[in-house]
Scaffold this motif. Structure first.
Motif, PDB file in Angstrom:
ATOM      1  N   TYR A 185       0.870  -1.256  -0.045  1.00 42.06           N
ATOM      2  CA  TYR A 185       0.077  -0.047   0.022  1.00 42.06           C
ATOM      3  C   TYR A 185       0.773   1.230  -0.067  1.00 42.06           C
ATOM      4  O   TYR A 185       0.529   2.335  -0.805  1.00 42.06           O
ATOM      5  CB  TYR A 185      -1.045  -0.019   1.316  1.00 42.06           C
ATOM      6  N   GLU A 186       1.921   1.112   0.726  1.00 42.99           N
ATOM      7  CA  GLU A 186       2.753   2.206   0.761  1.00 42.99           C
ATOM      8  C   GLU A 186       3.394   2.661  -0.497  1.00 42.99           C
ATOM      9  O   GLU A 186       3.738   3.835  -0.904  1.00 42.99           O
ATOM     10  CB  GLU A 186       3.903   2.182   1.844  1.00 42.99           C
ATOM     11  N   VAL A 187       3.840   1.623  -1.295  1.00 36.07           N
ATOM     12  CA  VAL A 187       4.414   1.894  -2.550  1.00 36.07           C
ATOM     13  C   VAL A 187       3.373   2.309  -3.606  1.00 36.07           C
ATOM     14  O   VAL A 187       3.797   3.209  -4.575  1.00 36.07           O
ATOM     15  CB  VAL A 187       5.044   0.499  -3.031  1.00 36.07           C
ATOM     16  N   GLU A 188       2.367   1.964  -3.322  1.00 32.70           N
ATOM     17  CA  GLU A 188       1.009   2.159  -4.466  1.00 32.70           C
ATOM     18  C   GLU A 188       0.672   3.641  -4.100  1.00 32.70           C
ATOM     19  O   GLU A 188       0.571   4.468  -5.097  1.00 32.70           O
ATOM     20  CB  GLU A 188      -0.155   1.387  -4.169  1.00 32.70           C
ATOM     21  N   GLN A 189       0.775   4.190  -2.833  1.00 32.77           N
ATOM     22  CA  GLN A 189       0.575   5.384  -2.506  1.00 32.77           C
ATOM     23  C   GLN A 189       1.390   6.414  -2.800  1.00 32.77           C
ATOM     24  O   GLN A 189       1.267   7.744  -3.353  1.00 32.77           O
ATOM     25  CB  GLN A 189       0.438   5.674  -0.917  1.00 32.77           C
ATOM     26  N   ALA A 190       2.893   6.112  -2.792  1.00 32.09           N
ATOM     27  CA  ALA A 190       3.892   6.738  -3.215  1.00 32.09           C
ATOM     28  C   ALA A 190       3.833   6.935  -4.722  1.00 32.09           C
ATOM     29  O   ALA A 190       4.177   8.023  -5.347  1.00 32.09           O
ATOM     30  CB  ALA A 190       5.330   6.067  -2.952  1.00 32.09           C
ATOM     31  N   TYR A 191       3.488   5.924  -5.605  1.00 34.03           N
ATOM     32  CA  TYR A 191       2.955   6.014  -6.989  1.00 34.03           C
ATOM     33  C   TYR A 191       2.145   7.096  -7.347  1.00 34.03           C
ATOM     34  O   TYR A 191       2.151   7.944  -8.239  1.00 34.03           O
ATOM     35  CB  TYR A 191       2.821   4.636  -7.561  1.00 34.03           C
ATOM     36  N   ILE A 192       0.928   6.829  -6.810  1.00 31.76           N
ATOM     37  CA  ILE A 192      -0.202   7.833  -6.674  1.00 31.76           C
ATOM     38  C   ILE A 192       0.233   9.196  -6.611  1.00 31.76           C
ATOM     39  O   ILE A 192      -0.154  10.170  -7.212  1.00 31.76           O
ATOM     40  CB  ILE A 192      -1.399   7.445  -5.940  1.00 31.76           C
ATOM     41  N   ASN A 193       1.127   9.385  -5.454  1.00 26.30           N
ATOM     42  CA  ASN A 193       1.686  10.568  -5.142  1.00 26.30           C
ATOM     43  C   ASN A 193       2.358  11.313  -6.165  1.00 26.30           C
ATOM     44  O   ASN A 193       2.277  12.503  -6.455  1.00 26.30           O
ATOM     45  CB  ASN A 193       2.358  10.831  -3.702  1.00 26.30           C
ATOM     46  N   VAL A 194       3.137  10.488  -6.654  1.00 24.30           N
ATOM     47  CA  VAL A 194       4.105  10.923  -7.842  1.00 24.30           C
ATOM     48  C   VAL A 194       3.269  11.515  -9.145  1.00 24.30           C
ATOM     49  O   VAL A 194       3.480  12.465  -9.608  1.00 24.30           O
ATOM     50  CB  VAL A 194       5.095   9.732  -8.464  1.00 24.30           C
ATOM     51  N   LEU A 195       2.167  10.780  -9.423  1.00 24.61           N
ATOM     52  CA  LEU A 195       1.336  11.068 -10.629  1.00 24.61           C
ATOM     53  C   LEU A 195       0.602  12.298 -10.211  1.00 24.61           C
ATOM     54  O   LEU A 195       0.446  13.283 -11.088  1.00 24.61           O
ATOM     55  CB  LEU A 195       0.399   9.946 -10.781  1.00 24.61           C
ATOM     56  N   ASN A 196       0.034  12.597  -9.092  1.00 29.13           N
ATOM     57  CA  ASN A 196      -0.537  13.499  -8.687  1.00 29.13           C
ATOM     58  C   ASN A 196       0.333  14.758  -8.842  1.00 29.13           C
ATOM     59  O   ASN A 196      -0.194  15.834  -9.142  1.00 29.13           O
ATOM     60  CB  ASN A 196      -1.260  13.427  -7.388  1.00 29.13           C
ATOM     61  N   ALA A 197       1.397  14.601  -8.095  1.00 36.77           N
ATOM     62  CA  ALA A 197       2.231  15.710  -8.038  1.00 36.77           C
ATOM     63  C   ALA A 197       2.768  16.178  -9.468  1.00 36.77           C
ATOM     64  O   ALA A 197       2.800  17.343  -9.820  1.00 36.77           O
ATOM     65  CB  ALA A 197       3.564  15.605  -7.262  1.00 36.77           C
ATOM     66  N   GLN A 198       3.220  15.308 -10.411  1.00 43.09           N
ATOM     67  CA  GLN A 198       3.378  15.624 -11.699  1.00 43.09           C
ATOM     68  C   GLN A 198       2.352  16.572 -12.429  1.00 43.09           C
ATOM     69  O   GLN A 198       2.587  17.346 -13.258  1.00 43.09           O
ATOM     70  CB  GLN A 198       3.760  14.536 -12.520  1.00 43.09           C
ATOM     71  N   SER A 199       1.197  15.847 -12.346  1.00 42.39           N
ATOM     72  CA  SER A 199       0.031  16.434 -12.982  1.00 42.39           C
ATOM     73  C   SER A 199      -0.433  17.997 -12.283  1.00 42.39           C
ATOM     74  O   SER A 199      -0.573  18.890 -13.024  1.00 42.39           O
ATOM     75  CB  SER A 199      -1.203  15.692 -12.706  1.00 42.39           C
ATOM     76  N   GLN A 200       0.016  18.106 -10.863  1.00 38.45           N
ATOM     77  CA  GLN A 200      -0.392  19.454 -10.303  1.00 38.45           C
ATOM     78  C   GLN A 200       0.725  20.289 -10.559  1.00 38.45           C
ATOM     79  O   GLN A 200       0.476  21.549 -10.866  1.00 38.45           O
ATOM     80  CB  GLN A 200      -0.441  19.232  -8.811  1.00 38.45           C
ATOM     81  N   TYR A 201       2.080  19.932 -10.891  1.00 39.99           N
ATOM     82  CA  TYR A 201       3.173  20.534 -11.229  1.00 39.99           C
ATOM     83  C   TYR A 201       2.829  21.483 -12.850  1.00 39.99           C
ATOM     84  O   TYR A 201       3.178  22.555 -13.065  1.00 39.99           O
ATOM     85  CB  TYR A 201       4.419  19.976 -11.500  1.00 39.99           C
ATOM     86  N   ASP A 202       2.540  20.321 -13.568  1.00 43.87           N
ATOM     87  CA  ASP A 202       2.209  20.809 -14.897  1.00 43.87           C
ATOM     88  C   ASP A 202       1.037  21.843 -14.934  1.00 43.87           C
ATOM     89  O   ASP A 202       1.087  22.986 -15.887  1.00 43.87           O
ATOM     90  CB  ASP A 202       1.584  19.840 -15.907  1.00 43.87           C
ATOM     91  N   ALA A 203      -0.174  21.767 -14.276  1.00 40.67           N
ATOM     92  CA  ALA A 203      -1.103  22.635 -14.247  1.00 40.67           C
ATOM     93  C   ALA A 203      -0.677  23.842 -13.545  1.00 40.67           C
ATOM     94  O   ALA A 203      -1.094  25.144 -14.024  1.00 40.67           O
ATOM     95  CB  ALA A 203      -2.208  22.098 -13.348  1.00 40.67           C
ATOM     96  N   ALA A 204       0.196  23.902 -12.612  1.00 43.96           N
ATOM     97  CA  ALA A 204       0.743  24.937 -11.714  1.00 43.96           C
ATOM     98  C   ALA A 204       1.481  25.663 -12.732  1.00 43.96           C
ATOM     99  O   ALA A 204       1.497  27.163 -12.700  1.00 43.96           O
ATOM    100  CB  ALA A 204       1.438  24.595 -10.457  1.00 43.96           C
ATOM    101  N   VAL A 205       2.413  25.237 -13.510  1.00 42.99           N
ATOM    102  CA  VAL A 205       3.178  26.043 -14.510  1.00 42.99           C
ATOM    103  C   VAL A 205       2.393  26.872 -15.404  1.00 42.99           C
ATOM    104  O   VAL A 205       2.593  27.911 -15.523  1.00 42.99           O
ATOM    105  CB  VAL A 205       4.054  25.139 -15.250  1.00 42.99           C
ATOM    106  N   GLU A 206       1.384  26.120 -16.027  1.00 43.61           N
ATOM    107  CA  GLU A 206       0.533  26.943 -16.784  1.00 43.61           C
ATOM    108  C   GLU A 206      -0.326  28.000 -16.184  1.00 43.61           C
ATOM    109  O   GLU A 206      -0.329  29.102 -16.731  1.00 43.61           O
ATOM    110  CB  GLU A 206      -0.433  26.011 -17.647  1.00 43.61           C
ATOM    111  N   GLN A 207      -0.863  27.816 -15.029  1.00 44.65           N
ATOM    112  CA  GLN A 207      -1.480  28.961 -14.073  1.00 44.65           C
ATOM    113  C   GLN A 207      -0.779  29.662 -13.828  1.00 44.65           C
ATOM    114  O   GLN A 207      -0.990  31.009 -13.979  1.00 44.65           O
ATOM    115  CB  GLN A 207      -2.075  28.047 -12.931  1.00 44.65           C
ATOM    116  N   LEU A 208       0.716  29.572 -13.354  1.00 42.60           N
ATOM    117  CA  LEU A 208       1.631  30.620 -13.110  1.00 42.60           C
ATOM    118  C   LEU A 208       1.805  31.684 -14.158  1.00 42.60           C
ATOM    119  O   LEU A 208       1.778  32.772 -14.303  1.00 42.60           O
ATOM    120  CB  LEU A 208       2.982  30.110 -12.590  1.00 42.60           C
ATOM    121  N   ARG A 209       1.908  31.083 -15.389  1.00 43.88           N
ATOM    122  CA  ARG A 209       2.272  31.628 -16.862  1.00 43.88           C
ATOM    123  C   ARG A 209       1.232  32.637 -16.984  1.00 43.88           C
ATOM    124  O   ARG A 209       1.524  33.841 -17.429  1.00 43.88           O
ATOM    125  CB  ARG A 209       2.381  30.597 -18.056  1.00 43.88           C
ATOM    126  N   TYR A 210      -0.175  32.178 -16.969  1.00 46.44           N
ATOM    127  CA  TYR A 210      -1.041  33.061 -17.441  1.00 46.44           C
ATOM    128  C   TYR A 210      -1.486  34.301 -16.402  1.00 46.44           C
ATOM    129  O   TYR A 210      -1.490  35.471 -16.803  1.00 46.44           O
ATOM    130  CB  TYR A 210      -2.282  32.345 -17.729  1.00 46.44           C
TER     131      TYR A 210
END
Length: 438
Positions: free
Chosen positions: A353-378
């Motif tokens: 479960y810990e490994v799966e949670q870490a995997y989900i955290n990575v996916l979420n963090a990457q998606s949030q980062y991509d969205a944050a970059v766009e949001q910050l730019r505009y």
């Protein structure tokens, strides 16, 4: 391309603190990890436990060796005896005996052999428990270290916001002085400046609190003053390992799993040791000795020679009735095996479960980062345009403040997402056995 890149912080890892110009020592992440591994109380306690297990192993191995002992027992006896006239007189008699004996266990149902094997496993378990605790402390230190860097970068950006607000207030004051803007607009900007200064104070307090948290994890003396090494920010686009591969690697290599597996083997040896109670034991012994007394017509050496004896023998002990002690011991040992197996199952499940949670955290963090970059730019561009319009009177103060708040929110989201990505990808890789090298 800017959207697909993730900023990760890589730090210069040195074994000794680097002295800054202000004489405050700066510690790299590796310095923090090395210090914790040497000075952490929990880790040192586990090292002592491992040393205790090693001593118990030495004692268990020595149990198969012969036991040898020697004794010397001189004595003085004072008594009253009657002489030829019938009078009582005191008499002192000296005597003594000396002996040496040895014994060795020839067979005891395999108890000693299984005990040695069990003690060897317990030494390994103690080492694995130490490694698991080191892993936990490594992740705690890494997270605290990145939190400090996050807070520090947030301070830099908030200071820039404060500087911009001060420039806006100064410009608005000039417009107000010449009568081109209303007092309300000036007061709104002044209130925003005060709010930005409050945000800066809060950011600085957060930075100090994060430093204190790291100091507590490292268990540094309270009066220790230090800072962390500034990161070199690099662009990286990591390849994410599949969840199934990462989970299997963790289950095969993590010390907590290996420790639980060895604990099951140790519990099974308890069963074999308990069953040894049903079997006979065979012990061999030998001894020599002699005695003397001054109440003898022979000289001391003659007595020692005459009284010298040698003996050798074996003892066979067969258990007949143990008042259920052997049955109970075996039953308890079997229950211990079941408990150890449940612990192993729980360890594997928790780790999965810990490994799966870490995997989900990575996916979420990457998606949030991509969205944050766009949001910050505009929002940054919208805020820039609003500032330019304010300079020429093409917009009002309220609109500028709205765009500014949106920009600040986007900036904070960007910073948080950047460091979350840096942390979660390293946690995920750490479960795969990749060392943390920030």
């Amino acid at each position: 391309m800017f959207n697909k890149l993730i900023i990760f912080c890589f730090f210069v890892c040195k074994c000794a603190p680097v002295q800054a110009q202000d004489s405050v020592p700066r510690w790299s992440l590796q310095t923090c990890l090395d210090y914790a591994k040497t000075h952490n109380i929990t880790l040192n306690s586990l090292r002592l436990n491992r040393s205790i297990s090693e001593q118990e192993l030495l004692l268990s191995r020595s149990a198969v060796l012969p036991g040898v002992s020697a004794s010397l027992a001189p004595s003085v006896t004072r008594s009253r005896v009657a002489d030829s006239n019938g009078d009582l007189r005191s008499r002192v008699t000296t005597s003594g005996n000396t002996s040496a004996s040895a014994s060795v266990t020839l067979y005891n149902g395999g108890y000693l052999r299984n005990d040695i094997r069990q003690k060897e496993l317990l030494v390994q378990v103690a080492g694995l428990d130490l490694a698991a605790s080191e892993n936990d402390i490594t992740l705690s230190i890494t997270q605290a270290y990145l939190n400090i860097l996050l807070a520090k970068e947030n301070i830099v950006y908030v200071r820039d916001v404060v500087a911009t607000s001060e420039a806006q207030v100064k410009q608005e004051q000039q417009f107000y002085d010449v009568g081109t803007v209303a007092l309300k607009d000036l007061i709104q900007l002044q209130a925003q400046l005060a709010n930005d200064k409050y945000t800066l104070v809060a950011a600085e307090n957060t930075h100090r609190q994060n430093l204190l948290t790291l100091k507590q994890i490292l268990q540094l003396p309270p009066d220790t003053d230090f800072a962390v090494v500034e990161p070199d920010t690099l662009m990286s686009n990591p390849v994410l390992t599949s969840l199934s591969e990462a989970r299997q690697t963790a289950l095969n290599n993590r010390p907590e799993v290996k420790s639980s597996e060895l604990s099951v083997e140790s519990a099974k040896l308890d069963v074999l040791k308990a069953r040894a109670g049903y079997l006979p034991s065979l012990t061999a012994g030998a001894g020599i000795g002699s005695s003397y007394t001054d109440n003898s017509p022979y000289a001391f050496m003659k007595q020692m020679d005459n009284n010298f004896y040698q003996q050798i023998g074996v003892t066979l002990s067969v258990p007949i009735f143990s008042r259920r002690a052997n049955k109970v011991n075996e039953a308890v040992a079997k229950l211990g095996v079941g408990q150890a197996q449940l612990t192993l199952q729980n360890t594997r499940t928790t780790l999965s479960y810990e490994v799966e949670q870490a995997y989900i955290n990575v996916l979420n963090a990457q998606s949030q980062y991509d969205a944050a970059v766009e949001q910050l730019r505009y929002t940054q561009e919208s805020y820039r345009i609003a500032n330019e319009q304010l300079k020429i009177g093409a917009t009002n103060t309220t609109e500028v403040l709205v765009q500014k708040n949106l920009y600040i929110q986007a900036l904070q989201s960007y910073i948080q997402a950047k460091y979350s990505s840096a942390l979660y990808i390293r946690i995920y890789d750490f479960y795969r056995g990749v060392p943390v090298t920030l």
